[in-house]
Design a protein around this motif. Structure first.
Motif, short mmCIF file in Angstrom:
data_model
loop_
_atom_site.label_atom_id
_atom_site.label_comp_id
_atom_site.label_asym_id
_atom_site.label_seq_id
_atom_site.Cartn_x
_atom_site.Cartn_y
_atom_site.Cartn_z
N ASN A 1 0.87 -1.17 0.00
CA ASN A 1 0.00 0.00 0.00
C ASN A 1 0.92 1.23 0.00
O ASN A 1 1.40 1.65 1.03
N THR A 2 1.18 1.75 -1.18
CA THR A 2 2.08 2.88 -1.43
C THR A 2 3.55 2.45 -1.33
O THR A 2 4.16 2.48 -0.26
N VAL A 3 4.08 2.03 -2.46
CA VAL A 3 5.48 1.61 -2.56
C VAL A 3 6.28 2.88 -2.81
O VAL A 3 6.39 3.37 -3.93
N HIS A 4 6.88 3.44 -1.75
CA HIS A 4 7.32 4.82 -1.82
C HIS A 4 8.81 5.03 -1.98
O HIS A 4 9.25 6.12 -2.33
N SER A 5 9.65 4.04 -1.73
CA SER A 5 11.09 4.24 -1.88
C SER A 5 11.78 2.89 -1.97
O SER A 5 11.29 1.89 -1.43
N VAL A 6 12.93 2.85 -2.66
CA VAL A 6 13.72 1.63 -2.78
C VAL A 6 15.20 1.99 -2.71
O VAL A 6 15.64 3.00 -3.27
N TYR B 1 15.75 -2.87 -0.12
CA TYR B 1 14.94 -2.37 0.99
C TYR B 1 13.89 -1.45 0.39
O TYR B 1 14.21 -0.50 -0.33
N VAL B 2 12.61 -1.74 0.69
CA VAL B 2 11.52 -1.05 0.01
C VAL B 2 10.53 -0.54 1.05
O VAL B 2 10.09 -1.29 1.93
N VAL B 3 10.18 0.74 0.94
CA VAL B 3 9.19 1.33 1.85
C VAL B 3 7.78 0.93 1.42
O VAL B 3 7.37 1.19 0.30
N ASP B 4 7.07 0.28 2.34
CA ASP B 4 5.65 -0.03 2.18
C ASP B 4 4.91 0.95 3.08
O ASP B 4 4.52 0.64 4.20
N ILE C 1 9.02 -1.64 6.33
CA ILE C 1 10.05 -1.79 5.30
C ILE C 1 10.16 -3.27 4.98
O ILE C 1 10.34 -4.11 5.87
N GLN C 2 10.01 -3.60 3.69
CA GLN C 2 10.14 -4.99 3.24
C GLN C 2 11.50 -5.16 2.54
O GLN C 2 11.98 -4.25 1.87
N VAL C 3 12.09 -6.35 2.71
CA VAL C 3 13.42 -6.63 2.19
C VAL C 3 13.36 -7.85 1.27
O VAL C 3 12.74 -8.87 1.61
N ASN D 1 24.00 1.12 7.07
CA ASN D 1 22.81 1.29 7.88
C ASN D 1 21.70 1.97 7.07
O ASN D 1 21.94 2.57 6.03
N ILE D 2 20.48 1.86 7.58
CA ILE D 2 19.30 2.33 6.87
C ILE D 2 18.77 3.58 7.56
O ILE D 2 18.50 3.57 8.77
N TRP D 3 18.59 4.66 6.80
CA TRP D 3 17.96 5.87 7.32
C TRP D 3 16.62 6.09 6.62
O TRP D 3 16.49 5.83 5.42
N THR D 4 15.65 6.54 7.37
CA THR D 4 14.35 6.89 6.80
C THR D 4 13.80 8.09 7.56
O THR D 4 14.37 8.53 8.55
#
Length: 402
Positions: A265-270, A279-282, A288-290, A320-323
């Motif tokens: 529901n809204t794939v907003h960043s990869v 790493y994908v923003v749901d 975050i899905q991997v 590391n992952i920043w959001t």
């Protein structure tokens, strides 16, 4: 459990370590910008151009994206310029106006962010300086005026959603994603259009021909790239280096209250890590899905804030992952398994506060840039002298170009 040790506050819970640095001082004070200090008066006001268009009475638009090519070349992509009310200080970010005019917007007057009819507000943004480059002092050094025509082809268009360059491309092509017009453009470094993916004004999921409000792009070292698609779409799409469609994966959730792996529901960043994990923003599912590079689901993690709204992903050279979470207005640092390591930021319109960070980039000197859609501004932060490097957003991954 909370432990206070000298200048650190350490929270220990379920094996996760979160450290918030506190300045050693006698009395008072608080830390506003994490391990950074704000660079004042950046960027500088834009000059009136050779096209004869004057800036009196106009200000920055909703800023969708920023990309630091080098410390002296920072690309800024905004959704046109917004009109200032009479008497407003020149170049006041739209979200800082008093009395408030609300958040900055790139929407056409009378249309919502999803291109649905709404009550007219009585003014229109103008297509001007939508894509430009500034130096380390914030002075404009390049402008792409031809973008205004491309961005305004469809009344639903609201401007650029993302601007990026692949770290593996020696020719330094510039990629711009326009979510509302459903297209991804690839330009040469000097601005020649060499590839268009998608069809302006037409949404769908037809191999590599149609997209449904695409949002972001990421690359493998061989030039293979992935598109997160998107606000309306429910997939990640994979292409070879020449733009040939290879595969996609994703679907709408069978049970929206309990979404499963690879449901969106809204794939907003990869973003892609050094070990080739995606790493994908749901965003709508607050997680975050991997995946591996062929779409195999590996794991995910949820953001505890409810509601949360993740806007971006950034992976630097420390892996590391920043959001950024639009609900708490904080920048969040996670390790690759999803453990929260650090967070900073506060909602506000004063300089250095954060409101709607939609894009983030770091240059080779460690300076941090944030693009804000709600406030209508881009800000530059430099690391504080002696700042703990664990709290800084890492420098970008090694690039094949200088």
């Amino acid at each position: 459990m909370r432990v206070r040790i000298a200048s650190l506050t350490i929270l220990i819970a379920t094996g996760i370590l979160i450290a918030a640095p506190l300045a050693l001082q006698d009395k008072g004070g608080q830390e506003e910008y994490g391990p950074y200090e704000l660079v004042d008066n950046w960027p500088q006001p834009l000059p009136d151009g050779a096209d004869g268009v004057k800036h009196a009475g106009w200000t920055w638009g909703s800023v969708g994206a920023v990309f630091a090519e080098t410390p002296d070349r920072i690309w800024i992509a905004q959704r046109g310029e917004l009109p200032l009310p009479e008497g407003a200080k020149p170049w006041t970010p739209y979200g800082m106006l008093q009395p408030s005019k609300g958040n900055a917007t790139g929407n056409t007057d009378g249309l919502s962010a999803t291109c649905e009819p709404v009550a007219k507000r009585g003014w229109e943004r103008r297509w001007h300086h939508s894509v430009f480059v500034v130096d380390r002092n914030g002075k404009m050094v390049q402008d792409w005026p031809f973008m205004e025509k491309l961005l305004s082809q469809d009344p639903c268009g609201r401007g650029p959603h993302k601007i990026k360059m692949s770290p593996y491309d020696r020719e330094k092509h510039v990629w711009i994603i326009d979510d509302q017009q459903h297209v991804i453009w690839k330009f040469t470094y000097d601005g020649k259009l060499v590839m268009t993916l998608g069809t302006v004004g037409k949404r769908g999921r037809e191999a590599g021909k149609l997209f449904d409000r695409p949002t972001d792009i990421a690359w493998l070292p061989d030039g293979t790239f992935f598109i997160s698609d998107g606000y309306g779409g429910v997939r990640v799409a994979k292409f070879d280096k020449d733009g040939k469609f290879l595969m996609d994966w994703g679907a709408a959730p069978k049970d929206p209250r309990n979404p499963g792996p690879n449901e969106w529901n809204t794939v907003h960043s990869v973003q892609i890590s050094k070990d080739r994990k995606l790493y994908v923003v749901d965003r709508g599912h607050r997680r975050i899905q991997v995946f591996d590079e062929n779409g195999k689901f590996l794991y995910d993690w949820r953001i505890d804030a409810d509601p949360s709204s993740l806007h971006l992903l950034y992976i630097g050279d420390d892996r590391n992952i920043w959001t950024f979470d639009r609900s708490t207005h904080k920048l969040l640092k996670y390790d690759q398994e999803g453990h929260l390591l650090y967070a900073w930021g506060t909602l506000g319109m004063f300089p250095g506060a954060l409101w709607g960070v939609h894009g983030m980039s770091v240059d080779q000197e460690g300076n941090l840039y944030v693009a804000e859609v709600d406030s209508g501004r881009v800000q530059k932060f430099r690391p504080k002298k002696g700042a703990n490097p664990d709290y800084l957003v890492a420098k970008p991954v090694a690039r094949v170009w200088k």
